[in-house]
Design an enzyme around this catalytic site. Structure first.
Site, PDB file in Angstrom:
ATOM      1  N   GLU A 130      -6.225  -5.860   3.740  1.00 24.42           N
ATOM      2  CA  GLU A 130      -6.115  -6.952   2.750  1.00 24.42           C
ATOM      3  C   GLU A 130      -7.332  -6.981   1.823  1.00 24.42           C
ATOM      4  O   GLU A 130      -7.876  -8.040   1.504  1.00 24.42           O
ATOM      5  CB  GLU A 130      -5.863  -8.295   3.438  1.00 24.42           C
ATOM      6  CG  GLU A 130      -4.515  -8.268   4.148  1.00 24.42           C
ATOM      7  CD  GLU A 130      -3.934  -9.621   4.497  1.00 24.42           C
ATOM      8  OE1 GLU A 130      -4.114 -10.575   3.724  1.00 24.42           O
ATOM      9  OE2 GLU A 130      -3.261  -9.689   5.531  1.00 24.42           O
TER      10      GLU A 130
ATOM     11  N   THR B 261       0.829  -1.224   0.000  1.00 25.29           N
ATOM     12  CA  THR B 261       0.000   0.000   0.000  1.00 25.29           C
ATOM     13  C   THR B 261       0.854   1.261   0.000  1.00 25.29           C
ATOM     14  O   THR B 261       1.869   1.344   0.693  1.00 25.29           O
ATOM     15  CB  THR B 261      -0.919  -0.004   1.238  1.00 25.29           C
ATOM     16  OG1 THR B 261      -1.654  -1.216   1.261  1.00 25.29           O
ATOM     17  CG2 THR B 261      -1.881   1.175   1.210  1.00 25.29           C
ATOM     18  N   GLU B 262       0.405   2.233  -0.781  1.00 25.94           N
ATOM     19  CA  GLU B 262       1.095   3.531  -0.836  1.00 25.94           C
ATOM     20  C   GLU B 262       0.101   4.638  -0.487  1.00 25.94           C
ATOM     21  O   GLU B 262      -1.115   4.413  -0.524  1.00 25.94           O
ATOM     22  CB  GLU B 262       1.667   3.761  -2.241  1.00 25.94           C
ATOM     23  CG  GLU B 262       2.661   2.702  -2.623  1.00 25.94           C
ATOM     24  CD  GLU B 262       3.485   3.065  -3.848  1.00 25.94           C
ATOM     25  OE1 GLU B 262       3.208   4.113  -4.486  1.00 25.94           O
ATOM     26  OE2 GLU B 262       4.396   2.292  -4.168  1.00 25.94           O
TER      27      GLU B 262
ATOM     28  N   ALA C 274      -2.047   4.684  -3.438  1.00 27.78           N
ATOM     29  CA  ALA C 274      -2.351   3.407  -4.097  1.00 27.78           C
ATOM     30  C   ALA C 274      -2.649   2.354  -3.037  1.00 27.78           C
ATOM     31  O   ALA C 274      -1.738   1.754  -2.461  1.00 27.78           O
ATOM     32  CB  ALA C 274      -1.183   2.960  -4.982  1.00 27.78           C
ATOM     33  N   GLY C 275      -3.962   2.166  -2.756  1.00 26.65           N
ATOM     34  CA  GLY C 275      -4.379   1.153  -1.789  1.00 26.65           C
ATOM     35  C   GLY C 275      -5.144   0.073  -2.515  1.00 26.65           C
ATOM     36  O   GLY C 275      -4.563  -0.883  -3.040  1.00 26.65           O
ATOM     37  N   SER C 276      -6.471   0.254  -2.643  1.00 24.65           N
ATOM     38  CA  SER C 276      -7.279  -0.715  -3.399  1.00 24.65           C
ATOM     39  C   SER C 276      -6.750  -0.838  -4.824  1.00 24.65           C
ATOM     40  O   SER C 276      -6.700  -1.917  -5.404  1.00 24.65           O
ATOM     41  CB  SER C 276      -8.737  -0.252  -3.452  1.00 24.65           C
ATOM     42  OG  SER C 276      -9.220  -0.012  -2.155  1.00 24.65           O
TER      43      SER C 276
ATOM     44  N   GLY D   6     -23.799  -3.115  27.894  1.00 25.49           N
ATOM     45  CA  GLY D   6     -24.241  -1.813  28.365  1.00 25.49           C
ATOM     46  C   GLY D   6     -23.080  -0.839  28.512  1.00 25.49           C
ATOM     47  O   GLY D   6     -22.141  -0.854  27.708  1.00 25.49           O
TER      48      GLY D   6
ATOM     49  N   GLN E 156     -23.344  -3.752  23.053  1.00 23.55           N
ATOM     50  CA  GLN E 156     -24.712  -3.453  23.489  1.00 23.55           C
ATOM     51  C   GLN E 156     -25.107  -4.329  24.676  1.00 23.55           C
ATOM     52  O   GLN E 156     -25.682  -3.837  25.655  1.00 23.55           O
ATOM     53  CB  GLN E 156     -25.676  -3.665  22.304  1.00 23.55           C
ATOM     54  CG  GLN E 156     -27.068  -3.121  22.522  1.00 23.55           C
ATOM     55  CD  GLN E 156     -27.068  -1.590  22.623  1.00 23.55           C
ATOM     56  OE1 GLN E 156     -26.148  -0.927  22.157  1.00 23.55           O
ATOM     57  NE2 GLN E 156     -28.084  -1.054  23.267  1.00 23.55           N
TER      58      GLN E 156
ATOM     59  N   ILE F 256       2.185  -0.084   7.049  1.00 20.01           N
ATOM     60  CA  ILE F 256       2.837  -1.400   6.920  1.00 20.01           C
ATOM     61  C   ILE F 256       3.014  -2.079   8.284  1.00 20.01           C
ATOM     62  O   ILE F 256       3.726  -1.591   9.154  1.00 20.01           O
ATOM     63  CB  ILE F 256       4.172  -1.289   6.163  1.00 20.01           C
ATOM     64  CG1 ILE F 256       3.953  -0.560   4.819  1.00 20.01           C
ATOM     65  CG2 ILE F 256       4.781  -2.679   5.946  1.00 20.01           C
ATOM     66  CD1 ILE F 256       2.871  -1.144   3.912  1.00 20.01           C
TER      67      ILE F 256
HETATM   68  C1  LIG Z   1      -3.890  -1.152  10.524  1.00 18.69           C
HETATM   69  C2  LIG Z   1      -3.579  -1.407   9.075  1.00 18.69           C
HETATM   70  C3  LIG Z   1      -2.579  -2.295   8.724  1.00 18.69           C
HETATM   71  C4  LIG Z   1      -2.248  -2.486   7.372  1.00 18.69           C
HETATM   72  N1  LIG Z   1      -1.197  -3.314   7.047  1.00 18.69           N
HETATM   73  C5  LIG Z   1      -0.768  -3.345   5.748  1.00 18.69           C
HETATM   74  C6  LIG Z   1       0.421  -4.076   5.388  1.00 18.69           C
HETATM   75  O1  LIG Z   1       1.060  -4.727   6.230  1.00 18.69           O
HETATM   76  N2  LIG Z   1       0.847  -4.006   4.098  1.00 18.69           N
HETATM   77  C7  LIG Z   1       0.172  -3.300   3.136  1.00 18.69           C
HETATM   78  O2  LIG Z   1       0.626  -3.268   2.001  1.00 18.69           O
HETATM   79  N3  LIG Z   1      -0.969  -2.627   3.437  1.00 18.69           N
HETATM   80  C8  LIG Z   1      -1.452  -2.627   4.711  1.00 18.69           C
HETATM   81  N4  LIG Z   1      -2.602  -1.930   5.031  1.00 18.69           N
HETATM   82  C9  LIG Z   1      -3.301  -1.182   3.983  1.00 18.69           C
HETATM   83  C10 LIG Z   1      -4.661  -1.719   3.588  1.00 18.69           C
HETATM   84  O3  LIG Z   1      -4.525  -2.920   2.881  1.00 18.69           O
HETATM   85  C11 LIG Z   1      -5.356  -0.607   2.790  1.00 18.69           C
HETATM   86  O4  LIG Z   1      -5.697   0.410   3.712  1.00 18.69           O
HETATM   87  C12 LIG Z   1      -6.585  -1.091   2.025  1.00 18.69           C
HETATM   88  O5  LIG Z   1      -6.223  -1.952   0.994  1.00 18.69           O
HETATM   89  C13 LIG Z   1      -7.395   0.076   1.452  1.00 18.69           C
HETATM   90  O6  LIG Z   1      -6.575   0.974   0.746  1.00 18.69           O
HETATM   91  P1  LIG Z   1      -6.700   2.548   1.061  1.00 18.69           P
HETATM   92  O7  LIG Z   1      -6.575   2.713   2.535  1.00 18.69           O
HETATM   93  O8  LIG Z   1      -5.720   3.260   0.204  1.00 18.69           O
HETATM   94  O9  LIG Z   1      -8.162   2.942   0.659  1.00 18.69           O
HETATM   95  P2  LIG Z   1      -8.662   3.351  -0.833  1.00 18.69           P
HETATM   96  O10 LIG Z   1      -8.202   2.346  -1.817  1.00 18.69           O
HETATM   97  O11 LIG Z   1      -8.324   4.772  -1.073  1.00 18.69           O
HETATM   98  O12 LIG Z   1     -10.224   3.218  -0.668  1.00 18.69           O
HETATM   99  C14 LIG Z   1     -11.028   4.204  -0.010  1.00 18.69           C
HETATM  100  C15 LIG Z   1     -12.466   3.724  -0.096  1.00 18.69           C
HETATM  101  O13 LIG Z   1     -12.877   3.711  -1.476  1.00 18.69           O
HETATM  102  C16 LIG Z   1     -13.343   2.423  -1.809  1.00 18.69           C
HETATM  103  N5  LIG Z   1     -13.028   2.152  -3.221  1.00 18.69           N
HETATM  104  C17 LIG Z   1     -11.825   2.261  -3.834  1.00 18.69           C
HETATM  105  N6  LIG Z   1     -11.918   1.911  -5.117  1.00 18.69           N
HETATM  106  C18 LIG Z   1     -13.217   1.560  -5.318  1.00 18.69           C
HETATM  107  C19 LIG Z   1     -13.960   1.086  -6.439  1.00 18.69           C
HETATM  108  N7  LIG Z   1     -13.395   0.899  -7.640  1.00 18.69           N
HETATM  109  N8  LIG Z   1     -15.268   0.819  -6.266  1.00 18.69           N
HETATM  110  C20 LIG Z   1     -15.860   1.007  -5.073  1.00 18.69           C
HETATM  111  N9  LIG Z   1     -15.226   1.437  -3.980  1.00 18.69           N
HETATM  112  C21 LIG Z   1     -13.919   1.708  -4.101  1.00 18.69           C
HETATM  113  C22 LIG Z   1     -12.652   1.491  -0.851  1.00 18.69           C
HETATM  114  O14 LIG Z   1     -13.320   0.251  -0.737  1.00 18.69           O
HETATM  115  C23 LIG Z   1     -12.679   2.315   0.423  1.00 18.69           C
HETATM  116  O15 LIG Z   1     -13.922   2.204   1.029  1.00 18.69           O
HETATM  117  C24 LIG Z   1      -2.975  -1.782   6.367  1.00 18.69           C
HETATM  118  C25 LIG Z   1      -4.027  -0.924   6.731  1.00 18.69           C
HETATM  119  C26 LIG Z   1      -4.329  -0.727   8.062  1.00 18.69           C
HETATM  120  C27 LIG Z   1      -5.427   0.244   8.421  1.00 18.69           C
END
Ligand SMILES: Cc1cc2nc3c(=O)[nH]c(=O)nc-3n(C[C@H](O)[C@H](O)[C@H](O)COP(=O)(O)OP(=O)(O)OC[C@H]3O[C@@H](n4cnc5c(N)ncnc54)[C@H](O)[C@@H]3O)c2cc1C
Length: 388
Positions: A367, A127-128, A131-133, A343, A340, A158
């Site tokens: 994930e 994740t960046e 760049a997440g999803s 309480g 819930q 991470i």
């Molecule tokens: C505590 C924690 C630990 C983590 N550990 C790791 C790790 O070890 N390694 C790693 O690489 N990552 C890690 N992550 C990252 C995690 O996998 C990402 O946060 C996750 O994949 C979502 O990416 P984002 O946060 O950039 O959200 P975004 O991708 O920006 O998404 C924001 C929202 O938009 C929605 N969305 C995005 N695209 C679409 C679409 N096309 N259609 C509909 N909805 C959409 C998403 O579902 C979400 O609700 C961690 C995250 C957390 C919070």
């Protein structure tokens, strides 16, 4: 199917891990959570039980089990605490697994024994900030210069990336562009402590407070060319495989949390008095407990099924997404209901259900978010618009 999957060896593992969770984790975890400290002593304990090596062969220091065994262990740990469970999950399924699945023989021998013993933790940095999803949007780059990868960029959220025992971080980076103009993504091992690798202070999080999460930066980080995992350009396919498996593990972790909510709520409902009788004797509370059991049970079946398919070598992508989606959503529901039932006490951090409530939400995000799981399932069903 379930009884057939749980042989004597796996039942013994469940029992050992359940005892560890109750005897070693439960007494200390709320203090770690409150102080946001990493539970090194629990990591050592899990290492001594062989949990970090569960799905790996003995020749690499593993316990010779399989991925289902890991899932069972995660469920038992998450039944008591999710910070510890995610530490194990990330170390094994994200940290060590890429080395095992895609590494050379030399890389496996170099890293796996210490990762399997828990002496060292691995992290997976995909994740960046932007760049997440959409992991294809990766901006971190790695250029080959004089036999070394020179890495620049950053990663967000991470897990296990900044502990005293973090040994390696596997990073996805753009290593080129194909003739068709598509990014070529590869995975590269960066040993902890490599110059140029910046580890930001740990995040302040809503939940998983005793787990380790950092933002990372790479400023001309140089590692040998031989630190590439597998073939250049295979990074995208590699992390898809790792995430497919990881979703089964997160589903197991979610089921553990959902079950833990039920355990705590059942005992509370049978002892808490209101209006001269136990609150559980009210049908509305009894039905909440019944529904919590239905959710935990059906989500367990879903992850057992996905694990079974994976171990048989059958396609399991859809089933892993179903298990992750269902289990994470029912975990959130069970956590809300558990609070819930408790309480006002359910809102106090000293009660485990308060911790479980705070820990549940991230299960619908990490994930692969719930939306991403629905996209994967729809795509697998053949809904063409879901390909976008
Ligand atoms: C505590 C924690 C630990 C983590 N550990 C790791 C790790 O070890 N390694 C790693 O690489 N990552 C890690 N992550 C990252 C995690 O996998 C990402 O946060 C996750 O994949 C979502 O990416 P984002 O946060 O950039 O959200 P975004 O991708 O920006 O998404 C924001 C929202 O938009 C929605 N969305 C995005 N695209 C679409 C679409 N096309 N259609 C509909 N909805 C959409 C998403 O579902 C979400 O609700 C961690 C995250 C957390 C919070």
């Amino acid at each position: 199917m379930i009884n057939g999957m749980l042989n004597d060896e796996l039942r013994a593992l469940q029992s050992v891990v359940r005892d560890f969770a109750n005897d070693a984790i439960a007494p200390v975890i709320s203090q770690h959570y409150e102080d946001c400290t990493f539970p090194y002593e629990l990591v050592k304990g899990m290492g001594e039980l062989g949990l970090f090596g569960l799905p790996f062969p003995e020749e690499y220091g593993g316990s010779g089990g399989d991925y289902f065994a890991l899932c069972l262990a995660l469920e038992e740990i998450a039944r008591v605490d999710s910070s510890v469970a995610i530490t194990l999950e990330a170390a094994v399924s994200l940290g060590a697994m890429p080395v095992y699945r895609f590494g050379t023989e030399e890389q496996k021998r170099q890293w796996l024994p210490r990762l399997c013993s828990g002496e060292m933790l691995g992290a997976f940095a995909l994740t960046e900030p932007e760049a997440g999803s959409d992991a294809g949007g990766t901006k971190t780059t790695a250029r080959l210069v004089d036999g070394e990868w020179v890495i620049n960029g950053s990663k967000s959220f991470i897990t296990n990336s900044g502990t005293d025992i973090t040994g390696l971080i596997t990073v996805t980076a753009v290593t080129g562009v194909s003739d068709a103009g598509k990014k070529e993504i590869s995975t590269i091992i960066i040993p902890a402590g490599t110059p140029g690798l910046g580890v930001a202070p740990k995040y302040s999080k809503v939940g998983w407070n005793a787990s380790d999460t950092h933002e990372l930066s790479f400023a001309d980080v140089r590692v040998p060319e031989a630190n590439l995992l597998g073939v250049p350009g295979q990074g995208y396919a590699q992390f898809l495989r790792i995430l497919d498996e990881g979703r089964i593990a997160i589903a197991a972790l979610s089921v553990g949390l959902a079950q833990g909510c039920l355990d705590e709520s059942l005992s509370y409902a049978n002892t808490r008095m209101a209006f001269g009788r136990t609150i559980g004797s009210n049908q509305s509370i009894a039905f909440k407990l019944a529904d919590m059991e239905v959710r935990a049970h059906t989500a367990r079946l879903a992850y057992y099924d996905a694990a079974d398919r994976m171990l048989r070598g059958e396609p399991f992508k859809r089933q892993a997404a179903i298990a992750k989606l269902h289990a994470s959503e029912i975990a959130v529901t069970n956590a809300r209901e558990a609070t819930q039932i408790h309480g006002g006490y359910g809102f106090m951090n000293e009660y485990p259900v308060a911790r479980m409530w705070r820990d549940s939400k991230v299960l619908e995000i990490g994930e692969g978010t719930s939306e991403v799981q629905r996209m994967l399932i729809a795509r697998d069903l053949g809904v063409t618009s879901a390909l976008q």
